[in-house]
Each structure stands twice: as structure tokens, then as C-alpha cells.
Design a protein around this motif. Structure first.
Motif, mmCIF file in Angstrom:
data_model
loop_
_atom_site.group_PDB
_atom_site.id
_atom_site.type_symbol
_atom_site.label_atom_id
_atom_site.label_comp_id
_atom_site.label_asym_id
_atom_site.label_seq_id
_atom_site.Cartn_x
_atom_site.Cartn_y
_atom_site.Cartn_z
ATOM 1 N N UNK A 1 2.306 -1.275 -4.796
ATOM 2 C CA UNK A 1 1.826 0.078 -4.504
ATOM 3 C C UNK A 1 1.448 0.828 -5.760
ATOM 4 N N UNK A 2 2.265 0.685 -6.806
ATOM 5 C CA UNK A 2 1.967 1.310 -8.096
ATOM 6 C C UNK A 2 0.653 0.784 -8.650
ATOM 7 N N UNK A 3 0.495 -0.543 -8.653
ATOM 8 C CA UNK A 3 -0.718 -1.158 -9.193
ATOM 9 C C UNK A 3 -1.959 -0.781 -8.382
ATOM 10 N N UNK A 4 -1.819 -0.737 -7.066
ATOM 11 C CA UNK A 4 -2.960 -0.389 -6.225
ATOM 12 C C UNK A 4 -3.449 1.021 -6.538
ATOM 13 N N UNK A 5 -2.513 1.934 -6.699
ATOM 14 C CA UNK A 5 -2.920 3.315 -7.000
ATOM 15 C C UNK A 5 -3.609 3.409 -8.356
ATOM 16 N N UNK B 1 -9.919 -3.623 -12.861
ATOM 17 C CA UNK B 1 -10.429 -4.652 -11.957
ATOM 18 C C UNK B 1 -9.555 -5.895 -11.985
ATOM 19 N N UNK B 2 -9.149 -6.296 -13.176
ATOM 20 C CA UNK B 2 -8.325 -7.495 -13.307
ATOM 21 C C UNK B 2 -6.952 -7.281 -12.669
ATOM 22 N N UNK B 3 -6.350 -6.130 -12.933
ATOM 23 C CA UNK B 3 -5.029 -5.837 -12.378
ATOM 24 C C UNK B 3 -5.078 -5.766 -10.857
ATOM 25 N N UNK B 4 -6.096 -5.114 -10.309
ATOM 26 C CA UNK B 4 -6.244 -5.032 -8.858
ATOM 27 C C UNK B 4 -6.427 -6.419 -8.253
ATOM 28 N N UNK B 5 -7.245 -7.238 -8.898
ATOM 29 C CA UNK B 5 -7.545 -8.567 -8.359
ATOM 30 C C UNK B 5 -6.324 -9.465 -8.367
ATOM 31 N N UNK B 6 -5.567 -9.458 -9.467
ATOM 32 C CA UNK B 6 -4.358 -10.273 -9.532
ATOM 33 C C UNK B 6 -3.345 -9.806 -8.489
ATOM 34 N N UNK B 7 -3.260 -8.508 -8.286
ATOM 35 C CA UNK B 7 -2.359 -7.962 -7.263
ATOM 36 C C UNK B 7 -2.738 -8.469 -5.879
ATOM 37 N N UNK B 8 -4.024 -8.445 -5.580
ATOM 38 C CA UNK B 8 -4.504 -8.872 -4.260
ATOM 39 C C UNK B 8 -4.410 -10.384 -4.095
ATOM 40 N N UNK B 9 -4.770 -11.131 -5.135
ATOM 41 C CA UNK B 9 -4.802 -12.595 -5.028
ATOM 42 C C UNK B 9 -3.419 -13.230 -5.060
ATOM 43 N N UNK B 10 -2.478 -12.639 -5.807
ATOM 44 C CA UNK B 10 -1.203 -13.313 -6.036
ATOM 45 C C UNK B 10 0.014 -12.559 -5.505
ATOM 46 N N UNK B 11 0.143 -11.282 -5.852
ATOM 47 C CA UNK B 11 1.348 -10.560 -5.443
ATOM 48 C C UNK B 11 1.380 -10.282 -3.947
ATOM 49 N N UNK B 12 0.274 -9.819 -3.396
ATOM 50 C CA UNK B 12 0.260 -9.471 -1.970
ATOM 51 C C UNK B 12 0.587 -10.651 -1.056
ATOM 52 N N UNK B 13 -0.086 -11.809 -1.222
ATOM 53 C CA UNK B 13 0.263 -12.941 -0.337
ATOM 54 C C UNK B 13 1.728 -13.353 -0.456
ATOM 55 N N UNK C 1 -1.678 11.515 -15.413
ATOM 56 C CA UNK C 1 -2.710 10.504 -15.270
ATOM 57 C C UNK C 1 -2.903 9.575 -16.435
ATOM 58 N N UNK C 2 -1.969 9.545 -17.383
ATOM 59 C CA UNK C 2 -2.160 8.684 -18.550
ATOM 60 C C UNK C 2 -2.213 7.209 -18.163
ATOM 61 N N UNK C 3 -1.506 6.818 -17.083
ATOM 62 C CA UNK C 3 -1.483 5.408 -16.681
ATOM 63 C C UNK C 3 -2.867 4.877 -16.333
ATOM 64 N N UNK C 4 -3.771 5.760 -15.929
ATOM 65 C CA UNK C 4 -5.124 5.278 -15.649
ATOM 66 C C UNK C 4 -6.156 5.875 -16.607
ATOM 67 N N UNK C 5 -5.701 6.218 -17.812
ATOM 68 C CA UNK C 5 -6.649 6.492 -18.879
ATOM 69 C C UNK C 5 -6.970 7.932 -19.170
ATOM 70 N N UNK C 6 -6.130 8.873 -18.744
ATOM 71 C CA UNK C 6 -6.402 10.284 -19.008
ATOM 72 C C UNK C 6 -5.214 10.920 -19.727
ATOM 73 N N UNK D 1 3.158 3.354 -3.865
ATOM 74 C CA UNK D 1 1.960 4.162 -4.088
ATOM 75 C C UNK D 1 2.313 5.641 -4.200
ATOM 76 N N UNK D 2 3.162 6.128 -3.275
ATOM 77 C CA UNK D 2 3.578 7.529 -3.315
ATOM 78 C C UNK D 2 4.408 7.834 -4.554
ATOM 79 N N UNK D 3 5.247 6.876 -4.947
ATOM 80 C CA UNK D 3 6.080 7.077 -6.130
ATOM 81 C C UNK D 3 5.222 7.211 -7.383
ATOM 82 N N UNK D 4 4.152 6.406 -7.465
ATOM 83 C CA UNK D 4 3.261 6.507 -8.618
ATOM 84 C C UNK D 4 2.541 7.855 -8.644
ATOM 85 N N UNK D 5 2.187 8.369 -7.482
ATOM 86 C CA UNK D 5 1.570 9.700 -7.431
ATOM 87 C C UNK D 5 2.527 10.747 -7.986
#
Length: 222
Positions: free
Chosen positions: A185-189, A37-49, A79-84, A67-71
Motif C-alpha cells: 500500500x505504501x509503495x502503490x501510493x 515506474x520500477x518500484x510500482x512494477x516490481x510491487x505488481x509483478x512480485x509482491x502482490x502475487x 511529500x518528500x517520499x515522492x520527490x517534493x 496506503x492510508x498510513x502513507x498518506x
């Protein structure tokens, strides 16, 4: 700080794995949700603008490429990057492709860290559960303690290396908007995968919702 905090996050993750056995811990899973949640929010609030101050359509293409590269990377890391962690724990071979995948991911996330202290905190928080899960896998595998420690050290160094390269090479700074778009894109995914994966038995989890809201609020007001 941009060099020390990512290293410290990996060390904390290792210590959590060693002493708290977090794989079945509810608190650990909530930490993972908070980090997403924190990473997504910082991405949206700061990096995207910031990146959209440049040519919008081109930036959008690079975000989607990230996003595609992260996939693609997750086909290797499973899936280790998101906890698996789905790799064979009985392997005796050094997981080189896993290191390559995590290394590329960590290198990329180091590029924009000198531009936002909030993003630095978000990446550090995100690395703690990832490092803990990775540590559990490595030290339960049969590759040996020395190789496991070497893997963790290389993994820990990649994010500071990305930050250092960004500061040292002018051509990276010249194209930083496009590189940051790829990182977005990486962070969003990663962050959305963490947040929107189904809960156990698809039941509503009030605790998870609370930590997600907390992560968003902290990212907004800090």
C-alpha cells in the motif's frame, strides 16, 4: 547486500545533491519517474502475487491500510517520499517529525527486501532522488552541518534496520504477509503519485513516458 545497497543509495543521493545541484535538473526528474515506474512494477509483478496466496480479503484490507498510513505520513513529511520538499529552509530547529515520518517509512520498506532482489534494487533507486532532495534541504537549512549529517545517517540506517528486524524476530516473519501488504500500500501510493502527477503546464512529456516504459520493462524482464 540488503544492508549495504540502501546505505549506498543514500550516499549516492547525498553526492548528487552536493556536486550536481539536481533540484532543477531534467535528468534528476527523469530518474524520479524511472524509480516510480520500477518500484510500482516490481510491487505488481512480485509482491502482490505473493501476498495474495494468503486470504485475499484480509490482505486487501492491509494494502489499503498501508496506503492510508502513507498518506498520514506525508502530512508530516510533506511529500518528500515522492520527490517534493515543502519544509521551511530557514528553520533552525531539528526536523524531528520529518525524521520520524521518513524513519517509519524507511523501516517498513526494509521488511520485504530479503524476499526479492528486484525489490531491493527498486527501493535503492527510489532512495537516491529522495536522499538528494533531503540533502539539499538539510544543508541549506540552518540546523547545522553536524545535525544534517546525523539526520542523513539515521535515515540511511532505517531500511537496513527493518531488514535486520525481519531476519531476527520470528513473530515478524509469522505476520510477514500482512506487513508486506502494508508495504505494498505504501509503495502503490508513492509510485503512482510520482507517475501521475501532472507535468508542467499539463503538457505531454515524451521523455518521461520513455523512462516509465523502460522502468516497467526492466522490472518485468530482470
Amino acid at each position: 547486500m540488503i544492508f549495504i545497497l540502501p546505505l549506498l543509495a543514500v550516499l549516492i543521493g547525498y553526492l548528487i545533491a552536493k556536486f550536481l545541484k539536481p533540484s532543477s535538473s531534467v535528468t534528476f526528474k527523469l530518474l524520479l519517474s524511472f524509480s516510480g515506474a520500477y518500484l510500482l512494477s516490481v510491487t505488481v509483478f512480485e509482491l502482490l502475487p505473493e501476498v495474495y496466496e494468503h486470504r485475499s480479503k484480509e490482505i486487501g484490507v492491509f494494502i489499503l491500510l498501508g496506503l492510508l498510513f502513507q498518506i498520514i505520513l506525508e502530512f508530516i513529511s510533506k511529500g518528500l517520499e515522492h520527490g517534493h520538499m515543502h519544509h521551511d529552509p530557514n528553520t533552525k530547529q531539528f526536523p524531528l517529525m520529518l525524521l520520524v515520518s521518513l524513519g517509519i517509512h524507511s523501516l517498513l520498506e526494509g521488511f520485504p527486501l530479503n524476499e526479492s532482489a528486484h525489490l531491493l534494487y527498486g527501493v535503492a533507486i527510489h532512495k537516491i532522488p529522495v536522499a538528494a532532495i533531503l540533502s539539499i534541504f538539510l544543508f541549506n537549512s540552518k540546523i547545522g552541518q553536524v545535525k544534517a549529517l546525523l539526520f542523513l545517517l539515521l535515515f540511511a540506517l532505517m531500511t537496513p534496520l527493518g531488514s535486520w528486524l525481519k531476519l531476527q524476530f520470528e513473530f515478524i516473519q509469522t505476520y510477514s504477509a500482512y506487513l508486506n501488504a502494508i508495504v505494498i500500500g505504501v509503495f502503490l501510493h508513492i509510485s503512482t503519485t510520482i507517475l501521475f502527477e501532472a507535468s508542467k503546464d499539463h503538457k505531454f512529456n515524451a521523455s518521461k513516458l520513455c523512462v516509465i516504459i523502460l522502468g516497467i520493462l526492466l522490472a518485468y524482464f530482470m
